[in-house]
Design an enzyme around this catalytic site. Structure first.
Site, short mmCIF file in Angstrom:
data_model
loop_
_atom_site.label_atom_id
_atom_site.label_comp_id
_atom_site.label_asym_id
_atom_site.label_seq_id
_atom_site.Cartn_x
_atom_site.Cartn_y
_atom_site.Cartn_z
CE LYS A 58 -7.56 -2.68 3.24
NZ LYS A 58 -7.40 -3.98 3.82
CE1 TYR B 18 -4.27 -7.02 6.51
CE2 TYR B 18 -2.56 -8.87 7.41
CZ TYR B 18 -3.96 -8.57 6.71
OH TYR B 18 -4.96 -9.34 6.72
CG HIS C 181 7.65 10.51 -18.53
ND1 HIS C 181 8.08 10.34 -17.43
CD2 HIS C 181 7.72 11.75 -19.20
CE1 HIS C 181 8.68 11.73 -17.11
NE2 HIS C 181 8.01 12.53 -18.18
#
Ligand code: FAD
Length: 465
Positions: A53, A182, A444
């Protein structure tokens, strides 16, 4: 000889083992953890999740600076790669994490017994063939290692496993990744972004087996758009090494004419196998299953009463968070409490860009089981925040029981899918319905609104599509 004795001795200091040790110590048990690597943290922190990562993050920044920032109206000078700098970043991240576990061991008064542990009795572990430790209970958490492909011998230089792929000294011009799971796709993405032409060779006719087929198809299209090449339904039969690189012989999996592909580097990523080498399980009679995994009952107990096993070395998805939850539940059980893991909600995430994330049942699994379900899908192209991020590839798909509306599975390909999926992990954990997800507030403008819209789409009433 030592007369050290513990309530619990854990063999293996990876996410399963170290978490089990910490939780058991928190509950008052006297705990030791045997780890033969020079640092704690196991595969995940040293050569797996964390370094991969760190490189995915860094290569994403490079790709962004080199190609993507202009579309946001950000001008950069000439962007160049400092591979050493990138590797230093990765190494620092790993160091901080493994040191963190060492600190947690000290804080929780867990003894780290350095060396290789062997089970020499129902209640005895021997370290490096010398020191004998007594244990009321033993937990085996020795993890997994990469699977070799016959005829393609890993030398960690030209033919590498994921471990070698994390430390290449220069950017190869070409790379063949054998295996479209993956790990292969993540490591392939790293080098692709840094300038390597990557070709993925996969035996099956699809990527990421086990994940939703529609997601896998979109995933392949998106990676292809990024420049990755694919040879699906293809098997590798031989490798020939020369100074200039590796020549692989491949042929259609179903049979047919062989051909050759050349690459500077070959990454073998065809899966991982449970690691029990040198544990001496035979001597105490601990049974393995037909795939070499330690057999346990539903509460991680082997056929030997005082010996338990968790993580990659037993059945189930080989994922760090699966190992950790097993570690916690088992420690709680050994301390006298209940211990439970809900295997229905283990998320699986591919940390490419876009990310791919999945929880629960796929459509294929539901069809096969004859479960009647409704599916709701919403594309990121219709989500305002995704547009603002220039990240409109992909969609959210939610599968809910036709009769009860309970969420049975969710599959996301898109920006930050790995974070978004947790909203649905929680919904499933609480037995939530698509209607619950649809009616919950979603700030939102967020990517999460795509999750809400997919839940609304389960009932054919999306608002923004
Ligand atoms: P491990 O982490 O393998 O730890 C086992 C430890 O036991 C090792 O440190 C080993 O040295 C030690 N050991 C073995 N035998 C002995 C012995 N006899 N005596 C003493 N010590 C011993 N999972 C995710 O969830 N997310 C990811 O993003 C992810 N990325 C990955 C990327 C790569 C490249 C790889 C290879 C794996 C990745 N994984 C990821 C998988 C993850 O690393 C494993 O699922 C996880 O580490 C399993 O934890 P574990 O505790 O069972 O075993």
């Amino acid at each position: 000889m030592s007369d050290k004795s513990y309530d619990l001795v854990v063999i293996g200091g990876g996410p399963g083992g170290y978490v089990a040790a910490i939780r058991a110590a928190q509950l008052g048990l006297k705990v030791a953890c045997v780890e033969k690597r020079a640092t704690l943290g196991g595969t995940c922190l040293n050569i797996g999740c964390i370094p991969s990562k760190a490189l995915l993050q860094a290569s994403e920044k490079y790709e962004e600076a080199a190609h993507a920032l202009a579309s946001f109206g950000v001008k950069t000078g000439k962007v160049s790669l400092d591979l050493n700098g990138m590797m230093t970043h990765k190494d620092k991240v790993v160091e901080a994490n493994v040191k963190g576990v060492e600190f947690l061991f000290k804080k929780n008064k867990i003894d780290w017994l350095k060396g290789s542990g062997q089970v020499t009795g129902k209640n005895e572990v021997t370290i490096d063939g010398k020191e004998k430790i007594q244990a009321k209970n033993i937990v085996i958490a020795t993890g997994s290692t990469h699977v070799d492909l016959p005829g393609v011998k890993v030398d960690e230089k030209q033919i590498v496993s994921s471990t070698g792929a994390l430390e290449l000294g220069s950017v190869p011009k070409t790379m063949v990744v054998i295996g479209g799971g993956y790990i292969g796709l993540e490591m392939g993405s790293v080098w692709q972004r840094l300038g390597t032409q990557v070709t993925v060779v996969e035996y099956l006719d699809r990527l990421v087996p086990g994940m939703d087929a529609e997601v896998a198809k979109t995933f392949q299209q998106v990676l292809k758009k990024q420049g990755m090449a694919f040879k699906l339904g293809t098997k590798v039969t031989a490798a020939k090494q020369a100074k200039s690189g590796v020549t692989l012989t491949v042929e259609p999996a179903k049979g047919g004419a062989a051909e050759q592909i050349k690459a500077e580097i070959v990454l073998v990523a065809i899966g991982r196998r449970p690691y029990v080498d040198g544990l001496g399980l035979d001597s105490v009679g601990v049974e393995l299953d037909d795939r070499g995994r330690i057999k346990t009952d539903a509460h991680w107990r082997t056929n030997v009463e005082s010996i338990y096993a968790i993580g990659d070395v037993i059945a189930g998805p080989m994922l760090a968070h699966k190992a950790e939850e097993e570690g916690v539940a088992l420690a709680e059980m050994l301390a006298g409490g209940p211990g439970h893991v809900n295997y229905e909600t283990v998320p699986g995430i591919v940390y490419t860009w876009p990310e791919v994330a999945s929880v629960g049942k796929t459509e294929e699994q539901l069809k096969e089981a004859g479960v009647k379900y409704r599916s709701g899908k919403f594309p990121f192209a219709a989500n305002g925040r995704a547009r603002a991020m220039n990240a409109t590839d992909g969609f959210v798909k939610i599968l809910a029981d036709e009769r009860t509306d309970r969420v049975l599975g969710a599959h996301i390909i898109g920006p930050d899918a790995g974070s978004l999926i947790h909203e649905l992990v929680m919904a499933m954990e609480f037995g939530g319905s698509a209607e619950d997800v649809a009616r919950a507030f979603h700030g939102h403008p967020t990517l999460n609104e795509a999750v809400k819209e997919a839940a609304l789409a389960v009932h054919k009433r999306p608002l923004h599509m």
